[in-house]
Design an enzyme around this catalytic site. Structure first.
Site, short mmCIF file in Angstrom:
data_model
loop_
_atom_site.label_atom_id
_atom_site.label_comp_id
_atom_site.label_asym_id
_atom_site.label_seq_id
_atom_site.Cartn_x
_atom_site.Cartn_y
_atom_site.Cartn_z
N TYR A 1 0.82 -1.22 0.00
CA TYR A 1 0.00 0.00 0.00
C TYR A 1 0.85 1.26 0.00
O TYR A 1 1.96 1.25 0.51
CB TYR A 1 -0.92 0.02 1.23
CG TYR A 1 -2.00 -1.02 1.23
CD1 TYR A 1 -2.32 -1.75 0.08
CD2 TYR A 1 -2.73 -1.30 2.38
CE1 TYR A 1 -3.31 -2.72 0.09
CE2 TYR A 1 -3.73 -2.25 2.41
CZ TYR A 1 -4.01 -2.97 1.26
OH TYR A 1 -4.99 -3.92 1.29
N PHE B 1 -15.74 -0.42 -4.42
CA PHE B 1 -15.00 0.72 -4.99
C PHE B 1 -15.92 1.92 -5.25
O PHE B 1 -15.77 2.63 -6.24
CB PHE B 1 -14.31 0.29 -6.29
CG PHE B 1 -12.92 -0.25 -6.09
CD1 PHE B 1 -12.56 -0.92 -4.93
CD2 PHE B 1 -11.95 -0.10 -7.07
CE1 PHE B 1 -11.29 -1.43 -4.74
CE2 PHE B 1 -10.66 -0.59 -6.89
CZ PHE B 1 -10.33 -1.26 -5.73
N THR C 1 -22.29 3.17 -3.48
CA THR C 1 -22.80 4.46 -2.98
C THR C 1 -23.79 5.04 -3.98
O THR C 1 -24.53 5.97 -3.65
CB THR C 1 -21.66 5.48 -2.78
OG1 THR C 1 -21.10 5.82 -4.06
CG2 THR C 1 -20.57 4.92 -1.87
N LYS D 1 -22.86 6.66 -6.64
CA LYS D 1 -22.35 7.90 -7.24
C LYS D 1 -22.07 7.75 -8.73
O LYS D 1 -22.21 8.72 -9.49
CB LYS D 1 -21.12 8.40 -6.50
CG LYS D 1 -19.88 7.52 -6.58
CD LYS D 1 -18.75 8.14 -5.76
CE LYS D 1 -17.47 7.34 -5.83
NZ LYS D 1 -16.39 7.96 -5.04
#
Length: 358
Positions: free
Chosen positions: A60, A250, A254, A256
């Site tokens: 990461y 990802f 939501t 969106k």
């Protein structure tokens, strides 16, 4: 007042003595989408609201890059050195071969003792700690479909065998055992695994008296329910903990991207990184779930999170955020319990749009 995760809600991770919060703070945005100061705010806020489990990886932040890998662990280490270490349950992961990450340890050639020791020592140094509570293999060394792939390909097995033999699970466990005996790891887990791999880790550990895995960390959400195809029986019968990542797919869950396909997020910021969700039936499924959530007077985000949070086989759900507002919303959703009627309707959509993002 923001929702607080009570200790009575903590769960035992597999057959370990680790009691973890049902929500885990994921950190893969630290160092890419979040600065160190923003990361510190998230960490402080999460801990102050009852989360005690933090998940990271040597690879990461994401997407993995030669100039940023290890930055997340470094940021986390700067924060961790100021905390009471015994109150934090810390998990990290070792990268393996089969991905084009040739800048990690000069190329993660194998999950053998040399590489695992080097990976762990690097993580301990960056995290500024003497031990890792849960050390995970980030993905299998052998040929398996993963990260958006969904079919096993025997021809790839043949091609890979011409280059090298993959390190056996037995050898991987022997290497991990030494690190456990040295006190540098408390428990081990696996990630992005398939049913065969999970059972092999269990079988070999029992037969050879090597450390048993205590957890599996795989993707699980409304549009990726692959865990339910055989894996959940293993979790139940073998008493293995499950760490669910990507509960919002990802950002797809939501809603969106339904409103604006170019909405800011990992899908649009890092083209090609979200291959798992670049499938033809993803948007129809998400739209159906959004309509259902609205019908029941809730946001799609809340419904998607509550669905994962309270599934019987999920020990803890890993959430990632780029702001405190997102983090607050995600934790608030834990208090939502979906009705049987709503769960039945979710199953109808699931059967209509079966697992569109494997």
């Amino acid at each position: 007042m923001s929702y607080y995760i009570e200790k009575q809600d903590y769960r035992r991770l597999g057959q370990s003595d680790l009691l973890i919060s049902p929500i885990t703070l994921g950190t893969m945005t630290f160092g890419e989408q979040n600065t160190e100061s923003e990361a510190f705010l998230q960490l402080d806020w999460a801990i102050s609201h009852g989360i005690n489990f933090i998940d990271t990886a040597e690879m990461y932040p994401v997407p993995p890059k030669a100039n940023t890998f290890t930055v997340t662990e470094t940021i986390l280490g700067h924060w961790l050195k100021k905390q009471k270490r015994e109150q934090i349950v810390l998990a990290t992961k070792a990268a393996g071969p089969r991905r084009s990450l040739n800048w990690i340890r000069n190329g993660p050639k194998a999950l053998d003792e040399k590489n695992l020791r080097e990976a762990l020592e690097g993580s301990l140094k960056r995290l500024q700690t003497d031990y890792i509570d849960l050390y995970q293999l980030h993905w299998p060394e052998r040929n398996v479909p993963m990260f958006g792939q969904y079919k096993f390909d025997p021809s790839a097995e043949i091609e890979e065998s011409k280059l090298k033999e993959w390190v056996s699970i037995h050898e991987q466990l022997e290497a991990l055992e030494k690190l456990v005996q040295e006190g540098k790891i408390k428990y081990i887990g696996i990630s992005n695994e398939q049913s065969w791999g999970v059972m092999e880790f269990i079988r070999i550990a029992r037969e050879k008296k090597l450390p048993l895995i205590v957890s599996v960390q795989n993707c699980y959400n409304l549009i990726n329910r692959g865990m339910e195809f055989g894996m959940t029986e293993i979790l139940y019968r073998e008493k293995i903990g499950f760490l669910a990542y990507s509960p919002l797919a990802f950002g797809h869950l939501t809603g969106k991207y339904l409103k604006d396909i170019d909405s800011k997020g990992r899908v649009t910021l890092f083209k090609g990184f979200a291959q798992r969700y670049d499938k033809p039936n993803v948007f129809p499924a998400v739209k159906a779930y959004e309509i259902l959530a609205s019908k029941h007077g809730m946001t799609l985000t809340d419904m998607a999170l509550a669905f994962v949070y309270h599934h019987w086989f999920v020990t803890s759900t890993i959430i990632g955020a780029t702001s405190i507002d997102q983090l607050r919303e995600n934790i608030e959703a834990y208090k939502i319990k979906l009705s049987k009627e709503l769960l039945d309707e979710i199953e109808i959509i699931h059967l209509t749009h079966m697992n569109p993002a494997p």
